[in-house]
Design a protein around this motif. Structure first.
Motif, mmCIF file in Angstrom:
data_model
loop_
_atom_site.group_PDB
_atom_site.id
_atom_site.type_symbol
_atom_site.label_atom_id
_atom_site.label_comp_id
_atom_site.label_asym_id
_atom_site.label_seq_id
_atom_site.Cartn_x
_atom_site.Cartn_y
_atom_site.Cartn_z
ATOM 1 N N GLN A 14 0.832 -1.204 0.000
ATOM 2 C CA GLN A 14 0.000 0.000 0.000
ATOM 3 C C GLN A 14 0.870 1.258 0.000
ATOM 4 N N SER A 15 1.925 1.237 0.795
ATOM 5 C CA SER A 15 2.837 2.382 0.854
ATOM 6 C C SER A 15 3.458 2.640 -0.510
ATOM 7 N N GLY A 16 3.914 1.561 -1.165
ATOM 8 C CA GLY A 16 4.512 1.710 -2.496
ATOM 9 C C GLY A 16 3.517 2.221 -3.516
ATOM 10 N N ALA A 17 2.285 1.696 -3.461
ATOM 11 C CA ALA A 17 1.269 2.118 -4.436
ATOM 12 C C ALA A 17 0.893 3.580 -4.231
ATOM 13 N N ILE A 18 0.725 3.990 -2.978
ATOM 14 C CA ILE A 18 0.366 5.387 -2.698
ATOM 15 C C ILE A 18 1.491 6.321 -3.112
ATOM 16 N N THR A 19 2.730 5.923 -2.788
ATOM 17 C CA THR A 19 3.887 6.753 -3.147
ATOM 18 C C THR A 19 4.004 6.915 -4.656
ATOM 19 N N THR A 20 3.852 5.825 -5.398
ATOM 20 C CA THR A 20 3.960 5.926 -6.856
ATOM 21 C C THR A 20 2.811 6.729 -7.442
ATOM 22 N N THR A 21 1.633 6.641 -6.820
ATOM 23 C CA THR A 21 0.501 7.438 -7.308
ATOM 24 C C THR A 21 0.795 8.930 -7.166
ATOM 25 N N TYR A 22 1.255 9.337 -5.972
ATOM 26 C CA TYR A 22 1.562 10.754 -5.759
ATOM 27 C C TYR A 22 2.748 11.213 -6.610
ATOM 28 N N THR A 23 3.767 10.371 -6.695
ATOM 29 C CA THR A 23 4.933 10.722 -7.514
ATOM 30 C C THR A 23 4.512 10.888 -8.971
ATOM 31 N N GLY A 24 3.728 9.946 -9.458
ATOM 32 C CA GLY A 24 3.224 10.039 -10.830
ATOM 33 C C GLY A 24 2.421 11.302 -11.052
ATOM 34 N N GLN A 25 1.621 11.669 -10.049
ATOM 35 C CA GLN A 25 0.817 12.887 -10.168
ATOM 36 C C GLN A 25 1.697 14.116 -10.326
ATOM 37 N N TYR A 26 2.706 14.238 -9.479
ATOM 38 C CA TYR A 26 3.554 15.426 -9.541
ATOM 39 C C TYR A 26 4.415 15.445 -10.796
ATOM 40 N N VAL A 27 4.923 14.276 -11.199
ATOM 41 C CA VAL A 27 5.746 14.218 -12.405
ATOM 42 C C VAL A 27 4.906 14.555 -13.636
ATOM 43 N N MET A 28 3.723 13.944 -13.729
ATOM 44 C CA MET A 28 2.883 14.169 -14.914
ATOM 45 C C MET A 28 2.328 15.584 -14.941
ATOM 46 N N ASP A 29 1.886 16.100 -13.792
ATOM 47 C CA ASP A 29 1.321 17.453 -13.764
ATOM 48 C C ASP A 29 2.400 18.523 -13.906
ATOM 49 N N GLY A 30 3.475 18.369 -13.133
ATOM 50 C CA GLY A 30 4.483 19.430 -13.075
ATOM 51 C C GLY A 30 5.491 19.404 -14.191
ATOM 52 N N PHE A 31 6.006 18.223 -14.531
ATOM 53 C CA PHE A 31 7.084 18.143 -15.507
ATOM 54 C C PHE A 31 6.582 17.871 -16.920
ATOM 55 N N LEU A 32 5.617 16.960 -17.036
ATOM 56 C CA LEU A 32 5.157 16.569 -18.371
ATOM 57 C C LEU A 32 3.896 17.307 -18.805
ATOM 58 N N ASN A 33 3.267 18.031 -17.868
ATOM 59 C CA ASN A 33 2.050 18.789 -18.143
ATOM 60 C C ASN A 33 0.938 17.894 -18.690
ATOM 61 N N LEU A 34 0.826 16.669 -18.148
ATOM 62 C CA LEU A 34 -0.255 15.749 -18.517
ATOM 63 C C LEU A 34 -1.322 15.793 -17.433
ATOM 64 N N GLN A 35 -2.540 16.119 -17.813
ATOM 65 C CA GLN A 35 -3.641 16.190 -16.860
ATOM 66 C C GLN A 35 -4.464 14.911 -16.969
ATOM 67 N N ILE A 36 -4.213 13.962 -16.050
ATOM 68 C CA ILE A 36 -4.939 12.688 -16.029
ATOM 69 C C ILE A 36 -5.753 12.651 -14.742
ATOM 70 N N PRO A 37 -7.037 12.279 -14.836
ATOM 71 C CA PRO A 37 -7.855 12.209 -13.614
ATOM 72 C C PRO A 37 -7.238 11.284 -12.565
ATOM 73 N N ILE A 38 -7.440 11.615 -11.288
ATOM 74 C CA ILE A 38 -6.824 10.872 -10.192
ATOM 75 C C ILE A 38 -7.234 9.394 -10.223
ATOM 76 N N ALA A 39 -8.499 9.116 -10.524
ATOM 77 C CA ALA A 39 -8.970 7.723 -10.534
ATOM 78 C C ALA A 39 -8.232 6.909 -11.601
ATOM 79 N N VAL A 40 -8.090 7.487 -12.795
ATOM 80 C CA VAL A 40 -7.391 6.790 -13.888
ATOM 81 C C VAL A 40 -5.926 6.591 -13.540
ATOM 82 N N ARG A 41 -5.312 7.627 -12.987
ATOM 83 C CA ARG A 41 -3.899 7.534 -12.600
ATOM 84 C C ARG A 41 -3.706 6.464 -11.519
#
Length: 197
Positions: A14-41
């Motif tokens: 669970q810790s790994g999944a939550i961490t990768t979800t948040y990391t993916g969110q910041y990388v995609m939103d901040g660096f790649l400028n990809l807006q993917i809904p939280i549920a899909v991500r």
């Protein structure tokens, strides 16, 4: 024993999944400028974490215990490569500014980083660590064993060098900051000499 192990594995997953979800969110939103809904991500990151494990368990049902031990040994070996730079950046004034750890807190973090490295360096060579300590004692002296000993020594040297260089070398931000010229008005290019006649 088994129940505690199961709870620890579930918590780690669970810790790994939550961490990768948040990391993916910041990388995609901040660096790649990809807006993917939280549920899909969340679904994508969880599938990326779970599907390989399911495939391996289907392909190797009789070797799951040894595979889990191997993965745990590898995670321990790789931990300093994530933890040591984190300690270095956390203690760097040029990166963290006034929030950088200093004093007792800094030395405690450095001690933790060295301890994590030392424990994992020991597991590389110790019996029961899942690496050379489990392979070499049962082998008869041969060219293969000599090669494995040389690889072990080189790996240990690199492991120590990397960790200590990461912790104790001056980071490039400090060097860049010190190389910036100080503008005191005397060394600017617009300064012109006055000729006395």
């Amino acid at each position: 024993g088994c129940l505690l192990w199961a709870i620890a594995l579930l918590a780690a997953g669970q810790s790994g999944a939550i961490t990768t979800t948040y990391t993916g969110q910041y990388v995609m939103d901040g660096f790649l400028n990809l807006q993917i809904p939280i549920a899909v991500r969340s679904i994508i990151t969880r599938l990326m974490a779970i599907v390989p494990g399911v495939i391996v368990s289907v392909l190797f049902p009789d070797r799951l215990n040894s595979l889990v031990n191997m993965v745990n040994a590898l995670l321990g070996l790789l931990l300093p490569f994530a933890f040591t730079p984190l300690v270095k950046f956390n203690c760097s004034k040029s990166i963290m500014g006034d929030n950088a750890s200093k004093g007792v807190e800094k030395y405690t973090l450095y001690a933790f980083a060295i301890t994590v490295w030392a424990i994992n360096a020991t597991t590389i060579s110790a019996t029961g660590g899942g690496f050379f300590g489990d392979i070499l004692p049962d082998m008869e002296m041969s060219l293969k064993k000599m090669l494995l000993i040389i690889i072990q020594v080189l790996l240990q040297l690199y492991y120590a060098y990397w960790n200590f260089m990461t912790l104790f070398s001056r980071d490039r931000y400090d060097i860049i900051e010190q190389q910036q010229p100080i503008d005191d008005g005397l060394h600017s290019e617009s300064h012109t000499e006055v000729e006395i006649t």
